[in-house]
Motif scaffolding. Sequence first.
Motif, short mmCIF file in Angstrom:
data_model
loop_
_atom_site.label_atom_id
_atom_site.label_comp_id
_atom_site.label_asym_id
_atom_site.label_seq_id
_atom_site.Cartn_x
_atom_site.Cartn_y
_atom_site.Cartn_z
N THR A 8 -87.73 14.93 117.55
CA THR A 8 -88.42 13.85 116.39
C THR A 8 -89.76 13.63 116.95
O THR A 8 -89.88 13.07 118.04
N TRP A 9 -90.73 13.88 116.27
CA TRP A 9 -92.28 13.66 116.90
C TRP A 9 -93.03 12.43 115.69
O TRP A 9 -92.58 12.69 114.42
N GLN A 10 -94.11 12.16 116.29
CA GLN A 10 -94.99 11.45 115.17
C GLN A 10 -95.97 12.71 114.99
O GLN A 10 -96.12 13.59 115.83
N PRO A 11 -96.24 12.76 113.85
CA PRO A 11 -97.43 14.09 113.53
C PRO A 11 -98.45 14.10 114.56
O PRO A 11 -99.04 13.06 114.91
N GLN A 17 -104.31 19.79 116.56
CA GLN A 17 -102.94 20.70 116.24
C GLN A 17 -103.61 22.14 116.76
O GLN A 17 -104.62 22.60 116.44
N ASP A 35 -97.82 23.13 116.58
CA ASP A 35 -97.47 21.69 116.28
C ASP A 35 -98.46 21.53 114.84
O ASP A 35 -98.68 20.46 114.71
N TYR A 59 -89.33 17.51 113.84
CA TYR A 59 -89.52 17.04 112.57
C TYR A 59 -90.23 15.63 112.73
O TYR A 59 -90.08 14.86 113.42
N ASP A 60 -90.99 15.36 111.60
CA ASP A 60 -91.46 14.12 111.42
C ASP A 60 -90.78 13.02 111.54
O ASP A 60 -89.68 12.92 110.79
N ALA A 61 -91.01 11.90 112.48
CA ALA A 61 -90.16 10.62 112.56
C ALA A 61 -89.95 9.79 111.35
O ALA A 61 -89.00 9.13 110.96
N THR A 62 -90.95 9.93 110.51
CA THR A 62 -90.93 9.11 109.09
C THR A 62 -90.42 9.86 107.83
O THR A 62 -89.63 9.42 107.28
N THR A 63 -90.83 11.17 107.88
CA THR A 63 -90.56 11.98 106.57
C THR A 63 -89.36 12.67 106.70
O THR A 63 -88.89 13.33 105.74
#
Length: 81
Positions: A8-11, A17, A35, A59-63
């Motif tokens: 899990t990452w922040q974008p 990128q 990325d 995966y995006d930590a938020t979405t």
Amino acid sequence: MREFMIKTWQPIPRNEQETVITYDKELDEWSIFTDNPNHARKWERLVEPSYTYPSYKAYDATTGKLIGLEGTVSGKVILSK
């Protein structure tokens, strides 16, 4: 059995990128690191976990959307401009 590690990452900011596709002649194997969320989603169905190094899906930590990917490309790669 090969499996992807799940991260899990922040974008990553757009200007940082990258997508790197490499070919190992000795193994006759293509691999990809990205990325870039668009590239990750485009290549996801073509990428398998690698036997030679850790592979992951990020995966995006938020979405919860796929934003990163690393693994072995199944099949052949054809590059065009």
